[in-house]
Design a protein around this motif. Structure first.
Motif, PDB file in Angstrom:
ATOM      1  N   LEU A 113     -15.793  -1.015  11.440  1.00 45.91           N
ATOM      2  CA  LEU A 113     -15.174  -2.574  11.858  1.00 45.91           C
ATOM      3  C   LEU A 113     -15.313  -1.914  13.396  1.00 45.91           C
ATOM      4  O   LEU A 113     -14.118  -1.851  13.973  1.00 45.91           O
ATOM      5  CB  LEU A 113     -13.510  -1.781  11.756  1.00 45.91           C
ATOM      6  N   VAL A 124      -7.573 -13.582   8.634  1.00 43.02           N
ATOM      7  CA  VAL A 124      -7.998 -12.479   9.180  1.00 43.02           C
ATOM      8  C   VAL A 124      -9.754 -12.644   8.549  1.00 43.02           C
ATOM      9  O   VAL A 124     -10.224 -11.786   8.050  1.00 43.02           O
ATOM     10  CB  VAL A 124      -8.132 -11.532   8.476  1.00 43.02           C
ATOM     11  N   SER A 162     -12.199 -13.714   8.751  1.00 43.60           N
ATOM     12  CA  SER A 162     -13.128 -14.406   9.220  1.00 43.60           C
ATOM     13  C   SER A 162     -14.187 -12.186   9.616  1.00 43.60           C
ATOM     14  O   SER A 162     -13.521 -11.637   9.270  1.00 43.60           O
ATOM     15  CB  SER A 162     -12.676 -14.833  10.353  1.00 43.60           C
ATOM     16  N   GLY A 200     -16.085 -10.252   6.166  1.00 45.79           N
ATOM     17  CA  GLY A 200     -15.004 -10.545   6.721  1.00 45.79           C
ATOM     18  C   GLY A 200     -13.474  -9.310   6.776  1.00 45.79           C
ATOM     19  O   GLY A 200     -14.540  -8.523   5.853  1.00 45.79           O
ATOM     20  N   ILE A 201     -12.668  -9.630   7.409  1.00 45.01           N
ATOM     21  CA  ILE A 201     -11.882  -8.425   7.783  1.00 45.01           C
ATOM     22  C   ILE A 201     -10.936  -8.562   6.323  1.00 45.01           C
ATOM     23  O   ILE A 201     -10.567  -6.984   6.099  1.00 45.01           O
ATOM     24  CB  ILE A 201     -11.154  -8.854   9.017  1.00 45.01           C
ATOM     25  N   ALA A 202     -10.887  -9.263   5.964  1.00 41.03           N
ATOM     26  CA  ALA A 202      -9.975  -9.419   4.506  1.00 41.03           C
ATOM     27  C   ALA A 202     -10.634  -8.634   3.682  1.00 41.03           C
ATOM     28  O   ALA A 202     -10.059  -7.496   3.138  1.00 41.03           O
ATOM     29  CB  ALA A 202     -10.564 -10.973   3.918  1.00 41.03           C
ATOM     30  N   TRP A 203     -12.229  -8.252   3.254  1.00 44.87           N
ATOM     31  CA  TRP A 203     -12.637  -7.286   2.130  1.00 44.87           C
ATOM     32  C   TRP A 203     -11.725  -5.937   3.429  1.00 44.87           C
ATOM     33  O   TRP A 203     -11.286  -5.070   2.085  1.00 44.87           O
ATOM     34  CB  TRP A 203     -13.563  -7.238   2.810  1.00 44.87           C
ATOM     35  N   PHE A 204     -11.461  -5.510   4.237  1.00 45.79           N
ATOM     36  CA  PHE A 204     -11.694  -4.370   4.435  1.00 45.79           C
ATOM     37  C   PHE A 204     -10.223  -4.021   3.658  1.00 45.79           C
ATOM     38  O   PHE A 204      -9.668  -3.302   3.503  1.00 45.79           O
ATOM     39  CB  PHE A 204     -11.405  -4.317   6.189  1.00 45.79           C
ATOM     40  N   VAL A 205      -9.418  -5.127   3.918  1.00 45.36           N
ATOM     41  CA  VAL A 205      -8.112  -5.316   3.905  1.00 45.36           C
ATOM     42  C   VAL A 205      -7.068  -4.862   2.535  1.00 45.36           C
ATOM     43  O   VAL A 205      -7.245  -4.514   2.524  1.00 45.36           O
ATOM     44  CB  VAL A 205      -7.445  -6.417   4.538  1.00 45.36           C
ATOM     45  N   VAL A 206      -8.660  -5.948   1.555  1.00 44.35           N
ATOM     46  CA  VAL A 206      -8.665  -5.023   0.344  1.00 44.35           C
ATOM     47  C   VAL A 206      -8.720  -4.537  -0.060  1.00 44.35           C
ATOM     48  O   VAL A 206      -7.767  -3.717  -0.755  1.00 44.35           O
ATOM     49  CB  VAL A 206      -8.667  -6.537  -0.147  1.00 44.35           C
ATOM     50  N   LEU A 207      -9.657  -3.520   0.492  1.00 41.27           N
ATOM     51  CA  LEU A 207      -9.945  -2.202   0.224  1.00 41.27           C
ATOM     52  C   LEU A 207      -8.582  -1.562   0.476  1.00 41.27           C
ATOM     53  O   LEU A 207      -9.021  -0.619  -0.075  1.00 41.27           O
ATOM     54  CB  LEU A 207     -11.057  -1.723   0.838  1.00 41.27           C
ATOM     55  N   ALA A 260      -8.451  -2.215  10.623  1.00 43.41           N
ATOM     56  CA  ALA A 260      -9.395  -3.584  10.189  1.00 43.41           C
ATOM     57  C   ALA A 260      -8.956  -4.903  11.383  1.00 43.41           C
ATOM     58  O   ALA A 260      -8.707  -6.061  12.019  1.00 43.41           O
ATOM     59  CB  ALA A 260      -9.059  -3.795   8.934  1.00 43.41           C
TER      60      ALA A 260
END
Lengths: 420, 176, 235, 99, 342
Positions: C49, C118, C120, D2-9, D47
């Motif tokens: 990140l 988010v 993306s 995708g940033i969403a992956w991090f958020v889901v994690l 994220a």
């Protein structure tokens, strides 16, 4: 009773625990909620100078209790001596305190000489003094090396062993062996010193003076070394005396008790030397006392070489001492004496005697009982290492583990002497 | 060294302080002085010698056992006292029979001389003299489970089986 | 981007495994180790990140310091296994239920439509993004008050920890002095310190002056580095 | 990525941590689970910071780290104190702490 | 962002990472370096200790004993790895790996030459990260887990005491190391090692930051657990501390890691304080100067080992917390003040 061997080894080992003591952790303040850890230091451990086992109770890094357990190199020398002729037992007693063999041999020979009422010629006495003092230096050098090694100064070991080897060279010259020379004989010494010995010894003492200065420069001016020793392991003088501690450990507290001065033997009264004493009796004093003793020993050696009397090196009592080699070819009597001595040994009239001398570690006493035969009825060595070991608890309790190691180092125990 | 007269003076003082029977005999030989003391009086005699203000023998240099095998009483405990003031040694000897020694006639002197601790253990280990009142009397040199007292004169020399892997089948009682 | 994705899934798997390990393992020591693994995996995710300063801080602060504390305490308290036995009241039953409910709720919230915004790779950021400089600038300029408050919080926590962990004996023995004092013995009497008084009078005995006599330079004043180098060096 | 992956994690880690807090009884492990939840929050913060190209989230994460460190210090101090006073190391039986 | 390897470090790179083959060459060179340096150091230490102690040292295997490390490795590899019954075997297996892994990974950030010294734009370092010093500290603190797991997993009391000592010692001295490096970071205005070395083209940081340098050296000795701070494995007290129960190549790995740690500390000290690749002569001599400076520091490590006794545990702690830490803090404060004022 079931066979002891049927009990598994682990359980037998567990038989020696602190629970067997009436009051474990006596003399220290441990909180009720303290986390105690029992740990065996030894029998095989780099710092126990042999196979000494210390049952330690630790609270964190602090030693709350230490119980020395010995006997791992007990070889029954005292018992074996009872089966040996007097002059053959010398080789046995030499192997007790294997760093101070001349002292063991001297204590035994002197005890037998007293039982025989045998006079030792002055030259032999001087030669004995020379060798004992050289041995004292050698022993202290070994102590210096191992003690410094225990404190983490690894190079000291090799340097001090290098110098000790020069002493062993001298022993090899005079006695033919480097360790356990069996040079001392009942009635004198077994051979006169060879030509060149004196010069080499003088070279050694001259050399050694500068070396000791170098070692002091290395250790004494090292802040870490000094702080490791300062004010550590102090045991009060009275307590040390009650514990029977003698030698440099006692002298470090300021007591000038030294058998060479207090109750002279072996013509020590002829020599001018000083007794180094400490002030507070911490490890630093013990270190300084031993270093100073080496210097004094060198002075004694030099004086003995200067004043070495002429004359026989062994008593001419043919019943005790072997006749010289050349006489065997010419004298029938000498041959008979030689035969009797070698096969049977000499007989000693009944009696018992306790002969104490100052070994590098303290009072070394030899108790010999004769029953009239050619073999001793009892030989006992009051070995200073054995007695001094009892003060380890007082020295190390409530100190850190590292101080316990320093205490062992400064105690200078020789396990061969402790277990005999 | 104490001369014979001095030894008699010491013996008289001891007799006066502890009791007439407290010194059985005085021996002066080879320049060494020894008091022969009955075992029950050992503690008082040593206590007297230890604390006597006049001539205190403040240092116990050695405590050892001895076995005078054919003679009786067989066993003996020797105390080598040393006076650092007078620079004199004095031996104290007590002789006991085997049975008496094992039943605990000889008292401990660890309260007077803490140095006697190890040495009494050693004497117990090697001769089987059971010191009465010793806090922690046990074998010192020999293994805990050893049987017999090896420095008695009737104990044979040699012949201890040593356990190795190659002979563990043959060592007696290994399977018990 | 393929490599980045592989790395993400590896790290995510590590983080999840570590997290599950913390909860599932019964020995606290292993729980602590699982958390260390989890934190390292998180540090890798932080790197992905573009938060390299935080990744390093994560390792230094968490793995290097906080977890060491945990290890100490586990070693001290002695890795107690979770006590089994009867559960204590309704919490035992409700706990897993609440946990499951939370998971479902979170899953609905994330897998549902909420994350479209988010989903993306994020905008392109400058090279300095997440570097110590950027963080420092933000901390010192925009979030100075938060920074100061955080530092006071640390100070308060440090003091509180000292107060909590000290032994209840009284103030004079608090703190780290204890180990230091435990090795020292009480002052010795004057008798042993004075060679003349303690010596037993051998006629030839003579102190070689290893040190100055005690009355001139007591042990308190002695200079460790030079003590004893006086008299005996010359001969 | 995708940033969403991090958020889901992050959400999953948070749930796991919460489950641990709710189910475990050893306070040490509960503290560890709290760490998990805080770290999940950190991951989400970072994220989002990446998602908006803004460093503020990272600063928040840093502050969360500080808070977590303080919490650990205090929590461990409490546990050590409890252990010293021979209190049970069990969250269900900590009724003595009620005063 | 085209190459996969670059993606890993892309987030943290300051200067251009260069093409893929450059990264590969760097990795190979660093690994080759590691595999050469540590055995050479072992040989050097044994030879030098021999000289210090007036004996010969290894001189039988190969010319001047140069093949002695090879013989050692063969011996260690062929030895049995024993595991005590109380141990946790898998943890004993990974502990040495952690130790050596952290040491090798730290080597990646050491700059051996100026960027572009051999053409191209990239730095002569494995990776040039903007968090260089933090990277070093991070892996330094991870190295602790190798010692801790090794000691804890052995199931032996000596090992346990050793690993507890290691933990306390590393934590205490980590702070001092961090603060001593902070002074330099303030002065250079960057955490990147390449930038820090580049900032020393006029005057080495050892001159303005002499206090920091000394603190770093002392704390570095403690960090590498070398005499006089070798308490975690104090052989006279704890037999061998955390690696008491390790044998064979597991011990060998710990051993190797210890020497790598020495190399890392020397390299960081040389880069941060002694000017790194700076020296007289053309730019391509940079690595030579770097290695020379490292060698001097490594010799210092060996020299100290031959000379100095070991500290006691409480002395170690009070040195770390009561002397080094306040001194390092003061150093940072003074440096910061001067940087702001000037």
């Amino acid at each position: 009773m079931s066979s002891p061997l049927s009990v598994p080894y682990r359980e037998r080992e567990e038989s020696v625990t602190l629970e067997r003591l009436e009051a474990p952790l006596a003399g220290t303040e441990v909180e009720a909620d303290a986390e105690l850890l029992t740990i065996n230091i030894g029998p095989h451990h780099p710092a126990t100078h042999g196979v000494l086992r210390l049952l330690c109770t630790l609270e964190g890094e602090v030693v709350r209790d230490v119980v020395p357990l010995i006997g791992y190199v007990h070889t029954g020398i005292e018992k074996s001596c009872e089966d040996q002729q007097y002059w053959k037992a010398i080789t046995f007693v030499e192997r007790m305190d294997y760093l101070a063999y001349y002292f063991n041999a001297y204590a035994f020979c002197a005890a037998v000489e007293r039982l025989l009422d045998e006079e030792v010629p002055p030259r032999a006495q001087y030669l004995r003094v020379i060798h004992m003092e050289l041995n004292r230096i050698a022993s202290h050098l070994f102590w210096l090396g191992t003690a410094a090694l225990d404190l983490g100064a690894i190079s000291m070991l090799w340097w001090s062993l290098r110098d000790r080897d020069m002493i062993l060279d001298l022993f090899e010259m005079s006695g033919g062996q480097r360790l356990h020379t069996r040079y001392f004989q009942v009635g004198g010494v077994i051979e006169d010193i060879p030509p060149g010995f004196e010069r080499k010894t003088r070279d050694f003492t001259a050399n050694m003076r500068t070396r000791i200065g170098q070692y002091e420069a290395l250790l004494d001016e090292n802040q870490i070394f000094v702080e490791r020793l300062h004010e550590v392991g102090i045991v009060p003088h009275e307590r040390l005396k009650d514990l029977g501690v003698s030698g440099p450990l006692l002298r470090a507290t300021g007591d000038s008790w030294d058998l060479r001065k207090a109750m002279p033997y072996c013509s020590y009264e002829h020599f001018d030397f000083r007794i180094p004493v400490g002030t507070v009796g911490d490890h630093y004093d013990r270190y300084r006392v031993r270093i100073a003793e080496m210097r004094e020993s060198m002075r004694i050696v030099e004086q003995a070489l200067d004043g070495l009397p002429e004359g026989p090196f062994i008593t001419d009592n043919r019943k005790v001492a072997l006749p010289p080699r050349h006489e065997l070819a010419t004298s029938m009597e000498a041959l008979i004496y030689h035969f009797k001595l070698v096969t049977e040994g000499f007989r000693v009239p009944p009696g018992e005697v306790y002969e104490a001398i100052e070994s590098p570690r303290g009072e070394l006493g030899c108790f010999v009982v004769a029953d009239g035969s050619s073999k001793p009825a009892r030989v006992h060595m009051r070995d200073p290492s054995f007695i001094n070991l009892q003060s380890l608890h007082d020295m190390a309790q409530d100190d850190l583990i590292a101080d316990l190691i320093a205490s062992i180092a400064m105690l200078d125990p020789i396990l061969g002497g402790i277990d005999r | 060294m104490i001369d014979p007269t001095g030894l008699e003076l010491v013996a008289r003082a001891v007799r006066g302080a502890v009791g007439d029977g407290s010194v059985r005999d005085t021996v002066h030989a080879h320049g060494a002085a020894t008091l022969d003391v009955p075992p029950e009086d050992v503690h008082e005699v040593l206590g007297f010698l230890h604390s006597d203000a006049d001539e205190p023998f403040d240092f116990l240099s050695s405590l050892h056992g001895c076995d005078y095998f054919p003679a009786e009483p067989r066993l003996a405990v020797h105390y080598q006292l040393l006076s650092t003031e007078r620079r004199e040694r004095l031996g104290v000897r007590t002789r006991v029979t085997v049975e008496a020694a094992e039943s605990g006639v000889v008292p401990t002197v660890t309260d007077l001389f803490p140095t006697a601790d190890f040495q009494e253990k050693e004497v117990f280990d090697f001769f089987g003299v059971r010191f009465a009142g010793h806090e922690d009397l046990r074998r010192l040199h020999m293994p805990e489970d050893y049987e017999g007292h090896p420095q008695r004169r009737d104990f044979p020399i040699g012949g201890e089986p040593v356990l190795y892997t190659f002979n563990e089948q043959r060592v007696p009682r290994w399977y018990e | 981007m393929l490599f980045e994705q592989i790395l993400f899934f590896l790290a995510a798997a590590g983080a999840l495994a570590g997290a599950v390990g913390v909860v599932v393992l019964r020995n606290p020591f292993f729980s602590v180790l699982a958390l260390v693994g989890h934190l390292l995996a998180l540090a890798v995710l932080f790197l992905l990140l573009r938060a390299e300063f935080l990744a390093a801080a994560q390792v230094v602060v968490y793995a290097g310091a906080v977890m060491v504390l945990y290890v100490f305490v586990v070693a001290y308290v002695g890795g107690i296994e979770e006590p089994l036995g009867p559960s204590a009241g309704s919490l035992r039953v409700l706990g897993p239920v609440f946990a499951a409910a939370l998971l479902v709720e979170v899953a609905i919230a994330t897998v549902g439509s909420g994350l479209r915004a988010v989903d993306s790779a994020g905008p392109d950021v400058t090279a300095g993004f997440g570097s110590p400089q950027a963080i420092g600038n933000l901390l010192m300029l925009r979030f100075l008050i938060a920074f100061e408050v955080a530092s006071y919080l640390l100070l308060v926590a440090a003091v509180a920890a000292v107060v909590l962990a000290r032994r209840r004996r009284g103030l004079e023995e608090a703190g780290g002095e204890r180990v230091y004092q435990v090795g020292r013995r009480p002052e010795r009497g004057p008798q042993a310190a004075d060679p003349a008084a303690a010596g037993t009078g051998s006629p030839g005995a003579e102190p070689v002056g290893e040190r100055e006599p005690a009355d001139e330079a007591g042990p308190a004043e002695r200079e460790p580095a030079t003590a004893g180098t006086g008299a005996s060096r010359e001969d | 990525m995708g940033i969403a992956w991090f958020v889901v994690l992050s959400a999953f880690i948070f749930s796991i941590g919460a489950a641990g807090v709710l189910t475990r009884r050893n306070p040490l492990v509960i503290l560890l689970c709290l760490e998990l939840m805080l770290n999940a929050g950190n991951l989400a913060l970072i994220a989002f910071a990446r998602a908006y190209g803004n460093g503020d989230g990272q600063v928040f994460a840093l502050v969360v780290m500080v808070v977590a460190a303080c919490e650990v210090v205090i929590g461990l101090g409490l546990i050590v104190a409890m252990y010293r006073n021979k209190l049970p190391i069990d969250a269900d039986q900590m009724s003595e702490l009620r005063g | 962002m085209s190459s996969p390897l670059a993606a890993v470090s892309s987030a943290a790179e300051v200067s251009s990472p260069g093409p893929l083959w450059v990264q590969l060459v760097k990795a190979v060179v660093i690994f080759a370096l590691v595999l050469q340096l540590a055995p050479t150091l072992v040989w050097l230490e044994r030879r030098l200790l021999g000289r210090f102690q007036s004996r010969l040292g290894p001189n039988r295997v190969g010319p001047a004993g140069l093949l002695q490390p090879v013989a050692d490795v063969i011996k260690l590899v062929s030895k049995e790895s024993s595991t005590p019954t109380t141990a946790v075997p898998w943890m004993m297996a990974i502990a040495p790996v952690i130790s050596i892994g952290t040491a090798v990974l730290t080597l990646a950030i050491i700059p051996f030459g100026a960027p572009g010294a051999y053409g191209g734009e990239f730095a002569l370092a494995g990776i040039d990260v903007s968090i260089g010093i933090l990277y070093f500290l991070a892996f330094g603190s991870l190295a602790f887990y190798g010692l801790l797991l090794g000691g804890w997993a052995s199931g032996s009391k000596y090992s346990f005491l050793g690993s507890m000592r290691a933990a306390a010692q590393l934590v205490s001295y980590e702070v001092a190391i961090g603060l001593s490096l902070l002074g330099v970071a303030i002065a250079a205005g960057s955490l990147s090692l390449v930038d820090i070395v580049a900032a020393q083209d006029k005057v080495w940081f050892v001159v303005p930051q002499v206090v920091g340098f000394l603190i770093f050296l002392v704390a570095g000795f403690a960090e590498a657990a070398r005499p006089p701070f070798d308490l975690p494995e104090a052989d006279a007290e704890l037999v061998a501390g955390y690696n008491t129960e390790f044998g064979g190549m597991r011990f060998g790995t710990f051993f190797l890691a210890e020497y790598l740690e020495i190399i890392v500390i020397s390299a960081v000290a040389a880069a941060v304080f002694l000017g790194g690749w700076h020296g007289p002569g053309p730019e391509f001599l940079g690595p030579t100067w770097m290695f020379l400076k490292m060698a001097v520091l490594v010799l210092l490590f060996i020299w100290v080992r031959a000379t100095v006794p070991r500290l006691r545990y409480d002395q170690l702690m009070s040195l770390g917390w009561k002397i080094l830490l306040p001194l390092a803090t003061l150093n940072v404060l003074v440096t910061a003040t001067l940087v702001v004022l000037l």
